[in-house]
Scaffold this motif. Structure first.
Motif, PDB file in Angstrom:
ATOM      1  N   PRO A 110       0.758  -1.139   0.085  1.00  0.00           N
ATOM      2  CA  PRO A 110      -0.100  -0.010  -0.205  1.00  0.00           C
ATOM      3  C   PRO A 110       0.973   1.263   0.059  1.00  0.00           C
ATOM      4  N   TYR A 111       0.189   2.236  -0.628  1.00  0.00           N
ATOM      5  CA  TYR A 111       1.127   3.542  -0.597  1.00  0.00           C
ATOM      6  C   TYR A 111       1.663   4.094   0.437  1.00  0.00           C
ATOM      7  N   ARG A 112       1.185   3.838   1.959  1.00  0.00           N
ATOM      8  CA  ARG A 112       1.654   4.481   3.034  1.00  0.00           C
ATOM      9  C   ARG A 112       2.886   3.561   3.480  1.00  0.00           C
ATOM     10  N   ALA A 113       2.969   2.329   3.053  1.00  0.00           N
ATOM     11  CA  ALA A 113       4.171   1.448   3.330  1.00  0.00           C
ATOM     12  C   ALA A 113       5.569   2.098   2.519  1.00  0.00           C
ATOM     13  N   LEU A 114       5.131   2.516   1.273  1.00  0.00           N
ATOM     14  CA  LEU A 114       6.302   3.033   0.355  1.00  0.00           C
ATOM     15  C   LEU A 114       6.830   4.210   0.971  1.00  0.00           C
ATOM     16  N   PHE A 115       5.907   4.866   1.288  1.00  0.00           N
ATOM     17  CA  PHE A 115       6.388   6.308   2.100  1.00  0.00           C
ATOM     18  C   PHE A 115       7.055   6.126   3.303  1.00  0.00           C
ATOM     19  N   ALA A 120      11.326  10.797  -0.385  1.00  0.00           N
ATOM     20  CA  ALA A 120      11.597  11.643  -1.234  1.00  0.00           C
ATOM     21  C   ALA A 120      10.315  11.988  -2.184  1.00  0.00           C
ATOM     22  N   ALA A 121      10.275  13.407  -2.501  1.00  0.00           N
ATOM     23  CA  ALA A 121       9.232  14.035  -3.294  1.00  0.00           C
ATOM     24  C   ALA A 121       9.081  13.023  -4.650  1.00  0.00           C
ATOM     25  N   ALA A 122       9.942  12.465  -5.267  1.00  0.00           N
ATOM     26  CA  ALA A 122      10.064  11.716  -6.338  1.00  0.00           C
ATOM     27  C   ALA A 122       9.138  10.601  -6.239  1.00  0.00           C
ATOM     28  N   VAL A 123       8.988   9.975  -5.068  1.00  0.00           N
ATOM     29  CA  VAL A 123       8.218   8.908  -5.058  1.00  0.00           C
ATOM     30  C   VAL A 123       6.771   9.369  -5.171  1.00  0.00           C
ATOM     31  N   ALA A 124       6.353  10.543  -4.741  1.00  0.00           N
ATOM     32  CA  ALA A 124       5.036  11.023  -4.823  1.00  0.00           C
ATOM     33  C   ALA A 124       4.682  11.041  -6.414  1.00  0.00           C
ATOM     34  N   ARG A 125       5.584  11.503  -7.115  1.00  0.00           N
ATOM     35  CA  ARG A 125       5.492  11.675  -8.658  1.00  0.00           C
ATOM     36  C   ARG A 125       5.306  10.497  -9.159  1.00  0.00           C
ATOM     37  N   ARG A 126       6.238   9.289  -9.040  1.00  0.00           N
ATOM     38  CA  ARG A 126       6.080   8.013  -9.312  1.00  0.00           C
ATOM     39  C   ARG A 126       4.744   7.333  -9.025  1.00  0.00           C
ATOM     40  N   LEU A 127       4.350   7.634  -7.976  1.00  0.00           N
ATOM     41  CA  LEU A 127       2.964   6.681  -7.575  1.00  0.00           C
ATOM     42  C   LEU A 127       1.831   7.457  -8.507  1.00  0.00           C
ATOM     43  N   VAL A 128       1.938   8.862  -8.512  1.00  0.00           N
ATOM     44  CA  VAL A 128       0.548   9.212  -9.216  1.00  0.00           C
ATOM     45  C   VAL A 128       0.651   9.113 -10.737  1.00  0.00           C
ATOM     46  N   LEU A 154      -2.855  -1.052  -4.958  1.00  0.00           N
ATOM     47  CA  LEU A 154      -1.625  -1.597  -4.619  1.00  0.00           C
ATOM     48  C   LEU A 154      -0.288  -1.249  -5.486  1.00  0.00           C
ATOM     49  N   PHE A 155       0.712  -1.281  -5.112  1.00  0.00           N
ATOM     50  CA  PHE A 155       1.877  -0.835  -5.936  1.00  0.00           C
ATOM     51  C   PHE A 155       2.901  -1.671  -5.950  1.00  0.00           C
ATOM     52  N   ARG A 156       3.298  -1.940  -7.101  1.00  0.00           N
ATOM     53  CA  ARG A 156       4.851  -2.900  -7.130  1.00  0.00           C
ATOM     54  C   ARG A 156       5.920  -2.007  -7.725  1.00  0.00           C
ATOM     55  N   PHE A 162       6.799   2.490 -10.719  1.00  0.00           N
ATOM     56  CA  PHE A 162       5.848   1.860  -9.770  1.00  0.00           C
ATOM     57  C   PHE A 162       4.927   1.332 -10.952  1.00  0.00           C
ATOM     58  N   ALA A 163       4.200   0.178 -10.633  1.00  0.00           N
ATOM     59  CA  ALA A 163       2.897  -0.545 -11.394  1.00  0.00           C
ATOM     60  C   ALA A 163       2.036  -0.555 -10.384  1.00  0.00           C
TER      61      ALA A 163
END
Length: 420
Positions: A110-115, A120-128, A154-156, A162-163
């Motif tokens: 889940p996205y919260r586990a990734l953060f 990094a702000a780059a994670v936010a961009r890649r998730l969206v 969910l994200f891989r 990320f997918a």
């Protein structure tokens, strides 16, 4: 109590369905990260398979199971349905919610586990960006989500990106095709929910203060619209601009999508070509090429050949002809002449499917530089003279271990399944 499950039925039946999910014994549960959910969700391991169990009302569990089943058949990026439970009650007869069962999507978070791992702000961009691709694919399949958010996906990890996968279809609807109004409604929900997701992350100290929640949610809309336009925007070409068709197909391939079909229309200005892209499942191209021609190839090689076959059908006015007949004509007019034009001394440089793939690339580059279609004979001469001699011999890799026989361009039977 009714138990409907596609597999693992006996193991599922042994679970304590007469107990509320929140009270299930800890020894039954698997400790995996859970996202925020309006429902109680738990993970259990059954016969070596980790299963997510979500409590929800009986009709909702059955409906969501059916939606996920159809999405799976459409090869949409979503969790697979395993089964659903209805008619639950306690030993005292108190009614309990139903449950939906889905196999856990391996290596997903889940996205919260990734953060919690990377601020990094780059994670936010890649998730969206991943969520934008997911939403486009769902909309192309005719699925209206109704509750687009990071929490419902969910994200891989996928290399540096990320997918995303749909994990909650409770509010979804399937249609033959979505209207612009339905798509825009999903986007407005996404704008609101994702901004809220990131405000929540900032409140929990999981995202840098430099991340602007509104800017992140707006990025999703921008990425979505860019992808949707590239995938579905009308683009027409004259019959003399076949190389531009190849260019459009390449752009689609670069963002992970493939050409669905070519529609030829005639108007007052002459014959034009209209492209309608669509998503296809992995391995689709290999199977389709083998079915039409008997040629065995890797999926990317097959995709390139099929793109050329579709362009050939357009250029020769065969779009209304039976697909198998067109494929045989393409084999006779394009594929075999290219292989037959390769001198014997170069026949073992590359396997046939790879050689033809490279030839198509070479022809496209020549046409792009020239600004018009370069003929196949001219492109073959250029490829044989300037590209093929630089390839090392690969006959050692083509040799059959048991017989020592070589699979060469001239001895292969193109009509034999699996043989180019």
């Amino acid at each position: 109590m009714n138990i409907t499950a596609d597999r693992l039925g006996s193991a599922i039946a042994t679970l304590p369905w007469r107990v509320p999910l929140a009270d299930w014994p800890r020894e039954l549960l698997v400790g995996l990260p859970r996202g925020i959910s309006r429902h109680v969700v738990r993970f259990v391991e059954l016969a070596g398979v980790v299963v997510a169990v979500k409590e929800t009302e009986d009709p909702i569990a059955e409906r969501e199971h059916d939606l996920l089943q159809v999405l799976s058949q459409l090869d949409a990026p979503a969790v697979a349905p395993l089964g659903y439970i209805t008619g639950r009650c306690t030993p005292d007869g108190e009614r309990l919610p139903g449950a939906l069962l889905t196999p856990h999507l391996r290596y997903s978070l889940p996205y919260r586990a990734l953060f919690s791992q990377d601020l990094a702000a780059a994670v936010a961009r890649r998730l969206v960006d991943a969520l934008a691709v997911l939403l486009v694919r769902l909309h192309l399949a005719g699925f209206f989500w109704g509750d687009v958010s990071l929490s419902n996906a969910l994200f891989r990890r996928d290399a540096d990106a990320f997918a995303a996968y749909l994990v909650d279809a409770e509010t979804g609807e399937l249609h033959a095709q979505l209207s612009d109004g339905q798509r825009e409604h999903d986007l407005e929900l996404a704008r609101t929910n994702i901004a809220g997701d990131f405000l929540d992350l900032q409140a929990g100290g999981l995202v840098d203060a430099s991340v602007d929640p509104l800017a992140v949610s707006n990025r999703l809309l921008e990425r979505y619209r860019e992808l949707w336009q590239e995938l579905t925007g009308p683009e027409e070409f004259s019959m003399d601009d076949r190389w531009r068709v190849d260019d459009r197909v390449r752009r689609l391939n670069d963002i992970g999508f493939d050409l669905g079909e070519l529609t030829v229309t005639t108007d007052l200005d002459g014959v034009t070509t209209r492209i309608e892209p669509k998503v296809v499942e992995p391995g689709h191209h290999t199977r389709r090429l083998r079915r039409l021609t008997g040629i065995g190839a890797q999926d990317n090689q097959a995709r390139r050949m099929l793109n050329d076959l579709d362009s050939y059908r357009m250029a020769t006015g065969r779009t209304d002809e039976d697909e198998h007949d067109s494929a045989m004509a393409w084999m006779s007019d394009v594929y075999r002449p290219v292989l037959d034009a390769v001198p014997v001394e170069y026949a073992d440089r590359l396997e046939p499917a790879q050689l033809f793939h490279e030839f198509l690339d070479h022809r496209w580059y020549l046409s792009e530089n020239a600004g018009h279609d370069v003929s196949t004979p001219e492109a073959v001469r250029s490829y044989v003279d300037t590209v093929l001699p630089a390839h090392p011999r690969e006959e050692a890799y083509l040799r059959e271990p048991s017989t020592g026989a070589l699979q060469t361009l001239r001895t292969a039977d193109p009509d034999s399944p699996g043989t180019p």
